[in-house]
Design a protein around this motif. Structure first.
Motif, PDB file in Angstrom:
ATOM      1  N   GLN A  45       8.999   8.098  14.137  1.00 52.60           N
ATOM      2  CA  GLN A  45       9.041   8.544  15.534  1.00 52.60           C
ATOM      3  C   GLN A  45       7.909   7.866  16.295  1.00 52.60           C
ATOM      4  OE1 GLN A  45      11.410  10.448  16.652  1.00 52.60           O
ATOM      5  NE2 GLN A  45      10.727  10.916  18.718  1.00 52.60           N
ATOM      6  N   LEU A  46       8.269   7.076  17.312  1.00 55.38           N
ATOM      7  CA  LEU A  46       7.275   6.373  18.139  1.00 55.38           C
ATOM      8  C   LEU A  46       6.310   5.558  17.281  1.00 55.38           C
ATOM      9  CD1 LEU A  46       6.453   9.149  20.779  1.00 55.38           C
ATOM     10  CD2 LEU A  46       8.025   7.228  21.004  1.00 55.38           C
ATOM     11  N   GLY A  47       6.842   4.918  16.250  1.00 58.57           N
ATOM     12  CA  GLY A  47       6.031   4.032  15.430  1.00 58.57           C
ATOM     13  C   GLY A  47       5.256   4.703  14.324  1.00 58.57           C
ATOM     14  N   VAL A  48       5.367   6.015  14.188  1.00 51.68           N
ATOM     15  CA  VAL A  48       4.666   6.746  13.128  1.00 51.68           C
ATOM     16  C   VAL A  48       5.694   7.355  12.182  1.00 51.68           C
ATOM     17  CG1 VAL A  48       3.079   8.625  12.586  1.00 51.68           C
ATOM     18  CG2 VAL A  48       2.749   7.269  14.660  1.00 51.68           C
ATOM     19  N   THR A  49       5.567   7.070  10.892  1.00 55.20           N
ATOM     20  CA  THR A  49       6.507   7.580   9.899  1.00 55.20           C
ATOM     21  C   THR A  49       5.962   8.862   9.282  1.00 55.20           C
ATOM     22  OG1 THR A  49       7.237   5.333   9.384  1.00 55.20           O
ATOM     23  CG2 THR A  49       7.797   7.062   7.800  1.00 55.20           C
ATOM     24  N   PHE A  50       6.699   9.950   9.450  1.00 60.35           N
ATOM     25  CA  PHE A  50       6.290  11.253   8.936  1.00 60.35           C
ATOM     26  C   PHE A  50       6.937  11.521   7.583  1.00 60.35           C
ATOM     27  CE2 PHE A  50       5.828  11.504  13.497  1.00 60.35           C
ATOM     28  CZ  PHE A  50       4.643  12.206  13.669  1.00 60.35           C
ATOM     29  N   ASN A  51       6.185  12.121   6.672  1.00 58.74           N
ATOM     30  CA  ASN A  51       6.706  12.601   5.398  1.00 58.74           C
ATOM     31  C   ASN A  51       6.897  14.111   5.489  1.00 58.74           C
ATOM     32  OD1 ASN A  51       5.536   9.942   4.564  1.00 58.74           O
ATOM     33  ND2 ASN A  51       6.228  10.654   2.556  1.00 58.74           N
ATOM     34  N   ASP A  52       7.933  14.628   4.843  1.00 58.19           N
ATOM     35  CA  ASP A  52       8.203  16.062   4.953  1.00 58.19           C
ATOM     36  C   ASP A  52       7.194  16.924   4.210  1.00 58.19           C
ATOM     37  OD1 ASP A  52       8.950  15.460   2.379  1.00 58.19           O
ATOM     38  OD2 ASP A  52      11.011  16.170   2.540  1.00 58.19           O
ATOM     39  N   ASP A  53       6.339  16.318   3.368  1.00 56.38           N
ATOM     40  CA  ASP A  53       5.317  17.088   2.669  1.00 56.38           C
ATOM     41  C   ASP A  53       3.944  16.982   3.332  1.00 56.38           C
ATOM     42  OD1 ASP A  53       4.768  14.488   2.075  1.00 56.38           O
ATOM     43  OD2 ASP A  53       4.741  14.733  -0.104  1.00 56.38           O
ATOM     44  N   GLY A  54       3.901  16.404   4.540  1.00 62.26           N
ATOM     45  CA  GLY A  54       2.646  16.316   5.266  1.00 62.26           C
ATOM     46  C   GLY A  54       1.757  15.158   4.858  1.00 62.26           C
ATOM     47  N   THR A  55       2.206  14.318   3.916  1.00 61.18           N
ATOM     48  CA  THR A  55       1.416  13.156   3.515  1.00 61.18           C
ATOM     49  C   THR A  55       1.814  11.955   4.376  1.00 61.18           C
ATOM     50  OG1 THR A  55       3.041  12.478   1.838  1.00 61.18           O
ATOM     51  CG2 THR A  55       1.303  14.023   1.157  1.00 61.18           C
ATOM     52  N   TRP A  56       1.095  10.861   4.171  1.00 57.07           N
ATOM     53  CA  TRP A  56       1.338   9.653   4.980  1.00 57.07           C
ATOM     54  C   TRP A  56       1.656   8.443   4.102  1.00 57.07           C
ATOM     55  CZ3 TRP A  56       1.992  10.705   9.895  1.00 57.07           C
ATOM     56  CH2 TRP A  56       1.381  11.842  10.424  1.00 57.07           C
ATOM     57  N   HIS A  57       2.242   8.697   2.928  1.00 59.78           N
ATOM     58  CA  HIS A  57       2.486   7.610   1.975  1.00 59.78           C
ATOM     59  C   HIS A  57       3.372   6.511   2.572  1.00 59.78           C
ATOM     60  CE1 HIS A  57       0.498  10.276  -0.634  1.00 59.78           C
ATOM     61  NE2 HIS A  57       1.542  10.951  -1.088  1.00 59.78           N
ATOM     62  N   LYS A  58       4.483   6.896   3.173  1.00 52.61           N
ATOM     63  CA  LYS A  58       5.421   5.909   3.720  1.00 52.61           C
ATOM     64  C   LYS A  58       4.805   5.178   4.908  1.00 52.61           C
ATOM     65  CE  LYS A  58       9.521   3.922   4.042  1.00 52.61           C
ATOM     66  NZ  LYS A  58       9.298   3.094   5.253  1.00 52.61           N
ATOM     67  N   HIS A  59       4.091   5.903   5.748  1.00 55.18           N
ATOM     68  CA  HIS A  59       3.514   5.263   6.931  1.00 55.18           C
ATOM     69  C   HIS A  59       2.454   4.239   6.530  1.00 55.18           C
ATOM     70  CE1 HIS A  59       2.390   4.759  11.098  1.00 55.18           C
ATOM     71  NE2 HIS A  59       1.131   4.952  10.784  1.00 55.18           N
ATOM     72  N   ILE A  60       1.582   4.596   5.603  1.00 54.11           N
ATOM     73  CA  ILE A  60       0.552   3.658   5.155  1.00 54.11           C
ATOM     74  C   ILE A  60       1.201   2.453   4.479  1.00 54.11           C
ATOM     75  CG2 ILE A  60      -1.460   3.348   3.686  1.00 54.11           C
ATOM     76  CD1 ILE A  60      -1.915   5.147   6.120  1.00 54.11           C
ATOM     77  N   SER A  61       2.256   2.701   3.720  1.00 56.43           N
ATOM     78  CA  SER A  61       2.984   1.593   3.086  1.00 56.43           C
ATOM     79  C   SER A  61       3.548   0.643   4.134  1.00 56.43           C
ATOM     80  CB  SER A  61       4.109   2.147   2.210  1.00 56.43           C
ATOM     81  OG  SER A  61       4.877   1.099   1.652  1.00 56.43           O
ATOM     82  N   ASP A  62       4.075   1.203   5.220  1.00 54.83           N
ATOM     83  CA  ASP A  62       4.609   0.372   6.305  1.00 54.83           C
ATOM     84  C   ASP A  62       3.494  -0.433   6.976  1.00 54.83           C
ATOM     85  OD1 ASP A  62       7.111   1.371   5.792  1.00 54.83           O
ATOM     86  OD2 ASP A  62       7.107   2.817   7.438  1.00 54.83           O
ATOM     87  N   ILE A  63       2.328   0.199   7.158  1.00 52.23           N
ATOM     88  CA  ILE A  63       1.196  -0.502   7.763  1.00 52.23           C
ATOM     89  C   ILE A  63       0.778  -1.683   6.895  1.00 52.23           C
ATOM     90  CG2 ILE A  63      -1.255  -0.332   8.343  1.00 52.23           C
ATOM     91  CD1 ILE A  63      -0.815   2.487   9.248  1.00 52.23           C
ATOM     92  N   VAL A  64       0.642  -1.424   5.605  1.00 51.99           N
ATOM     93  CA  VAL A  64       0.222  -2.478   4.678  1.00 51.99           C
ATOM     94  C   VAL A  64       1.218  -3.634   4.694  1.00 51.99           C
ATOM     95  CG1 VAL A  64      -0.149  -3.037   2.244  1.00 51.99           C
ATOM     96  CG2 VAL A  64      -1.074  -0.906   3.191  1.00 51.99           C
ATOM     97  N   SER A  65       2.512  -3.314   4.724  1.00 49.22           N
ATOM     98  CA  SER A  65       3.542  -4.352   4.730  1.00 49.22           C
ATOM     99  C   SER A  65       3.460  -5.204   6.000  1.00 49.22           C
ATOM    100  CB  SER A  65       4.926  -3.707   4.615  1.00 49.22           C
ATOM    101  OG  SER A  65       5.947  -4.687   4.688  1.00 49.22           O
ATOM    102  N   SER A  66       3.339  -4.554   7.150  1.00 54.23           N
ATOM    103  CA  SER A  66       3.287  -5.290   8.421  1.00 54.23           C
ATOM    104  C   SER A  66       1.995  -6.093   8.550  1.00 54.23           C
ATOM    105  CB  SER A  66       3.405  -4.316   9.593  1.00 54.23           C
ATOM    106  OG  SER A  66       4.634  -3.627   9.568  1.00 54.23           O
TER     107      SER A  66
END
Length: 220
Positions: A45-66
């Motif tokens: 959502q608006l460039g931020v990837t939310f995890n349903d458990d409140g962690t940021w694993h997917k979002h940080i992974s996306d940052i590292v990839s980009s």
């Protein structure tokens, strides 16, 4: 939708159930315009990837990839461009990726922060031409960059500063607690501090509003 003549697409609608519990099997079945909606574990959502458990694993992974793609381009250009130009590429293209909405996801794990730090250090070596034998402290001093952690702290404090100077929209201002002076009837030395936000979970105490408030109250 009828008032504003908007048509929704149920097939593009997703449902997330936020919970720290691992046992969420009895979730209600939801329908939108007679279409059953699917539950997802992550949502962007608006460039931020939310995890349903409140962690940021997917979002940080996306940052590292980009960020790694931009870093790879810098490495290919390091012997073709001047240091000043490489430095500007980092500031204009790479650092914004590492910092976008940082005060929202700053409560990620230490390991995830280290992954982002590694990208910054590799970028600094690419710009300066220094080897890995040079310490991180000397590397950042040579190039004149603040660490990502220090910049995130600064962004948190800027958020509170904007609140104090009416620089935030109302939906954010409503999340801030009153000051000590507004909460009591007599003067104290910490009148300008913010009242402690009631929190039960550590994940909340490190989130977007409580964490900057704690940093602000600790300023000398």
């Amino acid at each position: 939708a009828q008032q504003w003549l908007v048509q929704f697409n149920p097939s593009k609608t997703e449902v997330m159930f936020f919970s720290l519990s691992k046992n969420n099997r009895n979730l209600p079945i939801l329908y939108f315009q007679n279409t059953q909606l699917n539950y997802v574990h992550t949502h962007k959502q608006l460039g931020v990837t939310f995890n349903d458990d409140g962690t940021w694993h997917k979002h940080i992974s996306d940052i590292v990839s980009s960020a790694s793609k931009v870093l790879g381009t810098m490495r290919m250009l390091m012997f073709k461009l001047k240091r000043k130009t490489l430095n500007q590429i980092y500031i204009s293209y790479l650092r914004p990726i590492l910092e976008y909405a940082a005060i929202v996801w700053e409560n990620c794990t230490i390991y995830e922060k280290q992954l982002l730090d590694k990208i910054q250090y590799d970028a600094a070596r690419t710009v300066t031409g220094l080897t890995r034998s040079v310490s991180i402290e000397s590397l950042l001093k040579e190039i004149g960059w603040m660490s990502l952690n220090d910049r995130r702290v600064m962004q948190k404090l800027i958020l509170v500063y904007k609140y104090k100077n009416d620089g935030l929209p109302s939906y954010l201002r409503e999340q801030f607690p009153p000051t000590v002076l507004e909460s009591i009837t007599h003067n104290l030395r910490n009148n300008d501090d913010y009242a402690t936000v009631v929190r039960r979970l550590e994940i909340y105490s490190r989130s977007t509003i409580p964490s900057p408030i704690k940093l602000w109250n600790e300023l000398d």
